[in-house]
Design an enzyme around this catalytic site. Structure first.
Site, PDB file in Angstrom:
ATOM      1  N   GLY A 248      33.042   5.890  13.566  1.00  0.00           N
ATOM      2  CA  GLY A 248      32.615   4.897  14.544  1.00  0.00           C
ATOM      3  C   GLY A 248      33.324   5.119  15.864  1.00  0.00           C
TER       4      GLY A 248
ATOM      5  NE  ARG B   6      32.111 -14.402  19.920  1.00  0.00           N
ATOM      6  CZ  ARG B   6      32.135 -13.094  19.901  1.00  0.00           C
ATOM      7  NH1 ARG B   6      32.806 -12.476  18.965  1.00  0.00           N
ATOM      8  NH2 ARG B   6      31.496 -12.382  20.798  1.00  0.00           N
TER       9      ARG B   6
END
Lengths: 256, 644
Positions: free
Chosen positions: B42, B337
């Protein structure tokens, strides 16, 4: 309690193939009570769950992010790469696209450059080798100039972005009657040809990437535009035209 | 035991520069004598593998997918932060550093975060030079936006596909090194064990996912870049293949696992529709800039909506409960959040959820569409609205979206010091797989920054320093340590195949996920966590006696792959519960119900918990050992948060 939507009964005709060298065949599975709310891959998960419970080998297929961006999912569904919905990967295809009682054919990508690994899984490493042949700029880590040092017209950056959106799934190859990788290869050639960073290696890149594409056994482009129609990211065939111009230019100016 | 983060002494502002100067170098001609194993491809893995190869080291890079380009970093949408201050709005290294430490609720190491802020500018330079097509202004200069409630515009983006473009940039750099032969890429390979020789990480055991062959790989250092463990919850926004196995097996070989209870919950995901669901899809948080969150005030309206006799439009404005706007007038729908997530859960727990499962709230764009016009909203959110419609068959232009929180990112991971080395000599851990930098981070556009910072700009220096300062004894895969590890891997696989039970691997994974979500999800309490520890242990026993794994070991076997990963999740789940239980404070992504203010906000306990908790493995059924690393804040003075 759950949101089931409608429930479908389906007949699945699925390609099974043990390995690259063994012969494949179509296997039939009857599915019942498939919710229209689930995705196509969740429908296959359900089938695999049934197979495993019966002690049989599950159907092997590629998938990962299930958000339409990793490019790992594939499959011809009723002869169409990624199925009937426009600009949609298989993982984002939902069962509401199908009718009750329908027979659905599920097959792997067909191209000699994408050999079958097992069942619906194919080997797409040829795409990686095309990128390795020149789909990059040779910048060393840690020595890049300030990002603002090179202004890029917004139109160029936007066009480059449109090309860069390619997810490398291989639907373009699957949709093409010549199994050409032109849309995939041209997307990367275009992205870098449109940007100042890509100019230095522009000539070699076009020659090398096209040569690698041929070496992998992909066919030639005959302007059918089936690739664009099947592309889940709507990559334009305009990129193929640009690749052809880049290749022509490179053929003229290259001193190799 | 008190852990040492090995932060060098000195002034924070010059620390990284000074440390780089003080670190030992490997002569360019000697670099070819060394080999590094990088697990994962990644943002962290690709960038680290490409950078080390470019320096002249030999690199073996491994990923479980068919191509390094498929790593889950590709799915990140919003953007990447950098302290460049191009918009001239007062951003600086110090401000990005400060915001990140504060956003991490003062549970990250100051020195690491400061370095992250420092190199964040280089990341943008590097990516632009690679040809990453970031958004531009008409002037030709880079565009920025504000993200996740930041008061400066420091986020660089490439449409809603920033992660994709950054990963493809790193993948192209990696591809160049693969072509040159400096990197040997091993795709469809899963790391199943870490090999330690004389107390040093010297290799890994992998399973070739195409044919089941078990392979041994030796190197001078091992670098894990294997992402997060959010799939312990089964349903999450992670890719299906994301797993904890590589990190967990390293943990079982002695690497400490730090802060596993810190999980980021994303408030704007498409709700769960049923039992066959395999994953959750995130809708970008940018939607909350224009969307208003509400549920009906009256239970009879809720019932009518669920039965389909009323739609959202039939509910009069006065009968709509815009709970975030009412409770947090200063922030409204833009609260952080975890606050937004807990708000949604609270209303749904109160019976006001608006879908069949009772687990959804409305995110309504009707006011914005009326105010700004259809075209303006389409230009801003068109692709997100299309995506939502593709999945749910509802058009957010006509009806409000239904959203619910979901597991998104994990901030815990293997413990590392300032050099990103774990407590095991020669084992480095980068990106989401380590615990570092973010702490309980709740900020958007920070994860991409950390992955690339670690891979491009930190590990190349610290790994070189490690290789230069320690004599590397020759290792070979013939050594007994490799044989022993390979045998263990084979035994575990055979054990799984021999159980011949009745329940599928997914049955266990789903049950584990529900337990984790229930008791270690958005809110946790002592009783729930205590129960979770026992329940997970029981489930694990059941797994090892009743799971059914079809197929063979020495073959392509997707069931066996899953079984191994779920077996590890069943051990990790218990550790997460233990960590959450021990941390008797609320902090960032960990909301402990016993620790809240009078306004039901998270309440930290700096006196007792201003530390990293790193757990040592003591055997599957034994209590792990809790170590701590004290955190010292000299530049950012901890303060309690309030969104009122």
């Amino acid at each position: 309690m759950s949101s089931q939507g409608k429930l479908l009964n389906l007949t699945l005709k699925i390609w099974r193939q043990k390995s690259r060298t063994e012969k494949g065949y179509i296997e039939t599975h009857e599915m019942s009570g498939i919710s229209t709310e689930i995705s196509f891959l969740e429908m296959l998960d359900t089938l695999n769950d049934q197979l495993e419970r019966a002690g049989s080998a599950p159907i092997v297929f590629d998938h990962d992010c299930r958000e339409g961006i990793c490019g790992m999912c594939s499959l011809y569904i009723n002869g169409q790469p990624h199925g009937p919905a426009k600009a949609t990967t298989t993982c984002q295809l939902h069962m509401r696209e199908f009718k009750d009682g329908e027979t659905v054919f599920i097959e792997p990508w067909r191209s000699s450059a994408f050999p079958v690994v097992r069942d619906l899984m194919v080997d797409r490493s040829s795409f990686d080798r095309i990128i390795q042949s020149g789909g990059y700029t040779s910048i060393k880590t840690g020595s890049a100039p300030d990002a603002h040092a090179t202004p890029i017209p917004k139109e160029d950056a936007d066009l480059a972005m449109d090309a860069a959106t390619c997810i490398g799934c291989g639907a373009c190859v699957a949709a093409c009657k010549n199994a050409s990788a032109s849309l995939f290869t041209s997307a990367k050639i275009s992205q870098l040809a449109l940007l100042p960073q890509g100019q230095v290696e522009r000539t070699d890149r076009a020659l090398n990437m096209v040569a690698q594409m041929d070496e992998e056994g992909f066919g030639h482009c005959t302007n059918e535009s089936e690739c664009e129609a099947a592309c889940p990211k709507e990559i334009s065939v305009e990129n193929i035209a640009r690749m052809n111009r880049e290749y022509l230019r490179a053929s003229v100016v290259s001193r190799k | 035991m008190e852990l040492n983060g090995n932060v060098p002494e000195g002034d924070l502002k010059n620390l990284w520069e000074k440390h780089k100067f003080n670190m030992k170098l490997v002569n360019p001609a000697n670099r070819r004598k060394f080999k590094a194993i990088v697990v994962g491809s990644g943002l962290a893995g690709s960038s680290a593998a490409a950078s080390l190869a470019e320096m002249g080291y030999n690199v073996d890079c491994f990923c479980i997918q068919d191509s390094p380009r498929r790593a889950h970093s590709i799915a990140a949408q919003g953007g990447i932060n950098s302290s460049k201050s191009y918009p001239n709005d007062g951003d600086s290294v110090h401000r990005l550093f400060y915001d990140t430490v504060k956003g991490g609720d003062y549970r990250a190491r100051e020195a690491n975060v400061h370095r992250l802020a420092e190199v964040s500018g280089n990341i943008i330079d590097q990516c632009v030079a690679q040809g990453v097509p970031f958004a531009r202004e008409y002037s030709g200069y880079l565009a920025n936006r504000s993200f996740g409630g930041a008061q400066v515009s420091r986020t660089f983006y490439a449409k809603g596909q920033t992660g994709q473009q950054l990963l493809l940039g790193a993948y192209s750099a990696l591809s160049r090194q693969i072509k040159s032969g400096q990197v040997t890429m091993h795709t469809r390979s899963e790391m199943l064990d870490l090999v330690m020789v004389d107390g040093k990480a010297k290799g890994i055991i992998t399973r070739n996912l195409l044919n089941g062959a078990i392979e041994r790989h030796a190197a001078d250092v091992v670098i894990l870049c294997t992402g997060g463990y959010g799939n312990v919850f089964y349903l999450s926004t992670n890719a299906m293949g994301s797993n904890v196995t590589a990190a967990w097996r390293a943990h079982k070989r002695g690497a400490y696992f730090a802060n596993p209870c810190y999980t980021q919950i994303h408030p704007t995901c498409i709700p769960v529709h049923g039992e066959n669901q395999s994953k959750l899809t995130l809708m970008s948080e940018s939607l909350r800039n224009d969307g208003r969150v509400w549920v009906p005030r009256k239970k009879e309206d809720v019932a009518a909506i669920r039965q389909g006799t009323k739609t959202a439009k039939d509910i009069a404005d006065a009968d709509r409960y815009y709970y975030l706007e009412e409770r947090y007038p200063a922030f409204g729908n833009l609260v952080p959040r975890d606050v937004a997530s807990r708000g949604a859960k609270l209303e749904c727990d109160n019976g006001l959820g608006v879908n069949d499962t009772g687990e959804a709230v409305f995110l309504d764009f009707s006011v914005a569409i009326e105010r700004d016009g259809y075209e303006a909203i389409k230009a801003k959110y068109g692709n997100l609205f299309d995506m939502y419609q593709c999945i749910t068959a509802d058009s957010p232009y006509d009806v409000p979206m239904k959203i619910y929180p979901a597991i998104h990112y994990t901030m815990g991971g293997l413990w590392v010091d300032y050099n990103l080395m774990s407590n095991l000599d020669g084992l480095f851990v980068l990106g989401e797989a380590n615990f570092s930098d973010h702490g309980a981070n709740r900020l958007g556009a920070s994860a991409l920054m950390q992955g690339l910072s670690d891979g491009y700009f930190v590990a190349p220096h610290t790994v070189s320093n490690y290789l230069a300062s320690n004599k590397q004894e020759a290792v070979s895969t013939d050594m007994p340590e490799f044989e022993a590890a390979e045998n263990e891997v084979n035994e575990t696989s055979q054990r799984l195949l021999d159980i011949n039970g009745k329940q599928s691997v997914d049955d266990f994974h789903k049950r584990l996920g529900k337990m984790m979500w229930q008791h270690c999800g958005m809110a946790r309490n002592e009783a729930g966590l205590g129960k979770l520890i026992t329940d997970v242990a029981d489930l694990r026993k059941e797994f090892w006696t009743d799971v059914s794994v079809v197929g063979e070991k020495g073959d392509l076997n997707i069931t066996l792959e899953k079984a191994g990963r779920v077996a590890d999740f069943l051990e990790l789940g218990e550790l997460m519960a233990r960590d959450a239980l021990a941390r008797k404070e609320s902090c960032g992504g960990h909301f402990r119900e016993e620790s809240q203010t009078d306004d039901n906000e998270a309440k930290r306990d700096d006196e007792n918990f201003q530390h990293v908790a790193a757990w040592g493995f003591k055997g599957v059924d034994n209590e792990p050992e809790r170590h701590t690393e004290a955190l010292d804040f000299k530049h950012c003075i901890p303060s309690q948060r309030s969104y009122k």
